[in-house]
Design a protein around this motif. Structure first.
Motif, PDB file in Angstrom:
ATOM      1  N   GLU A   1      43.061  39.495  27.134  1.00 32.08           N
ATOM      2  CA  GLU A   1      43.331  38.267  27.945  1.00 32.08           C
ATOM      3  C   GLU A   1      44.279  37.226  27.704  1.00 32.08           C
ATOM      4  O   GLU A   1      44.892  36.615  28.748  1.00 32.08           O
ATOM      5  CB  GLU A   1      41.955  37.443  27.832  1.00 32.08           C
ATOM      6  CG  GLU A   1      40.854  38.254  28.224  1.00 32.08           C
ATOM      7  CD  GLU A   1      40.220  39.225  27.154  1.00 32.08           C
ATOM      8  OE1 GLU A   1      39.094  39.826  27.453  1.00 32.08           O
ATOM      9  OE2 GLU A   1      40.672  39.346  26.236  1.00 32.08           O
TER      10      GLU A   1
ATOM     11  N   GLN B   1      36.359  35.612  30.983  1.00 37.92           N
ATOM     12  CA  GLN B   1      36.915  35.462  32.242  1.00 37.92           C
ATOM     13  C   GLN B   1      37.699  34.100  32.441  1.00 37.92           C
ATOM     14  O   GLN B   1      38.756  34.140  33.380  1.00 37.92           O
ATOM     15  CB  GLN B   1      35.605  35.298  33.282  1.00 37.92           C
ATOM     16  CG  GLN B   1      34.859  36.727  33.289  1.00 37.92           C
ATOM     17  CD  GLN B   1      33.376  36.207  33.763  1.00 37.92           C
ATOM     18  OE1 GLN B   1      32.944  35.269  34.153  1.00 37.92           O
ATOM     19  NE2 GLN B   1      32.874  37.690  34.097  1.00 37.92           N
TER      20      GLN B   1
ATOM     21  N   LYS C   1      48.707  29.219  37.256  1.00 38.81           N
ATOM     22  CA  LYS C   1      47.554  28.338  36.716  1.00 38.81           C
ATOM     23  C   LYS C   1      47.541  27.929  35.205  1.00 38.81           C
ATOM     24  O   LYS C   1      47.610  29.188  34.295  1.00 38.81           O
ATOM     25  CB  LYS C   1      46.103  29.207  36.879  1.00 38.81           C
ATOM     26  CG  LYS C   1      45.802  29.334  38.153  1.00 38.81           C
ATOM     27  CD  LYS C   1      44.174  30.265  38.512  1.00 38.81           C
ATOM     28  CE  LYS C   1      43.917  30.205  39.705  1.00 38.81           C
ATOM     29  NZ  LYS C   1      42.505  30.710  40.196  1.00 38.81           N
TER      30      LYS C   1
ATOM     31  N   ALA D   1      41.818  34.469  33.829  1.00 30.99           N
ATOM     32  CA  ALA D   1      42.161  33.732  35.035  1.00 30.99           C
ATOM     33  C   ALA D   1      43.403  32.686  34.988  1.00 30.99           C
ATOM     34  O   ALA D   1      43.996  32.438  35.908  1.00 30.99           O
ATOM     35  CB  ALA D   1      41.050  32.877  35.649  1.00 30.99           C
TER      36      ALA D   1
END
Length: 185
Positions: A103, A70, A3, A74
Motif C-alpha cells: 500500500e 484501505q 490524494k 486510497a
C-alpha cells in the motif's frame, strides 16, 4: 486529482501532532492542487503487529488492518507529521507503517517534524523506514521547535517562516505523486 494524506503520527494523550497536522492541512487545502485529508492514527487503534503473516504477503486477518490498508491504498502521497521521541519517530507511527507493505509502494512523502531539535532525527529515521517500502521522500521538510513554535511546550504557535517550508514541501509532494502515479498504473 492527487490524494494526499496528512498523517498524525502520534497517539499520545495530550499530543501536539494533531494541532500541527491541522495547520498543515489548512495550508494545504488552500492550494487547490490536490485533495488533502487528515489521517489520525488514533482512529485506527492499531495494536502492536498482531497479524500472523508478514505485511508483504498482503493477507490481513484483522478488520483493523484491512481498514488501515484501505485508507493508505486510497492515497497517492503522504505528509507525515511526527514527534521526535528519544531521537526517533513514535512507536505508533512505526507500527502503522509496519502493518502494511504494498500500500505504501511508489508513492511520495513529505515530512513535518516537531521536538526539541525540530524533529529532524525522527524525520531521518522515517526516510530510512519508508525507503524500504519504496516511498519516495521529498527533500524539503518542515522542522518545528518545541521551544520556539509552541507556547508552554503545548500551544502551537508556528513562526510565519514555516509556511514557506510547508509550501515548498507540498510542491514536491504533489509533483512526485503525479509522476509516481504513472509507475503504479
Amino acid at each position: 486529482m492527487i490524494k494526499v494524506g496528512v498523517i498524525i503520527g502520534s497517539t499520545r494523550p495530550g499530543r501536539n501532532g494533531a494541532a500541527v497536522a491541522r495547520w498543515v492541512h489548512d495550508l494545504a487545502v488552500k492550494r487547490g492542487d490536490a485533495e488533502y485529508e487528515l489521517v489520525d492514527l488514533e482512529d485506527y487503534a492499531l495494536p502492536h503487529l498482531d497479524e500472523p503473516l508478514p505485511a508483504a504477503a498482503g493477507q490481513y486477518e484483522h478488520a483493523h488492518t484491512r481498514r488501515w490498508s484501505q485508507a493508505v491504498a486510497a492515497l497517492d502521497a503522504f505528509v507525515f507529521v511526527t514527534p521526535e521521541y528519544n531521537r526517533s519517530t513514535s512507536g505508533a507511527l512505526k507500527t502503522a507503517i509496519d502493518f502494511l507493505y504494498a500500500e505504501w509502494a511508489n508513492k511520495a512523502a513529505g515530512f513535518v517534524g516537531y521536538g526539541v531539535d525540530g524533529g529532524a532525527r525522527a524525520i531521518e529515521h522515517l526516510r530510512q523506514i519508508l525507503a524500504t517500502a519504496s516511498v519516495a521522500g521529498v527533500a524539503p521538510q518542515v522542522t518545528l521547535s518545541i521551544r520556539d513554535d509552541f507556547e508552554n511546550f503545548s500551544d502551537f504557535r508556528p513562526a510565519a517562516r514555516h509556511e514557506d517550508s510547508v509550501r515548498l514541501m507540498l510542491d514536491d509532494v504533489v509533483s512526485w505523486a503525479q509522476a509516481l502515479r504513472t509507475v503504479r498504473v
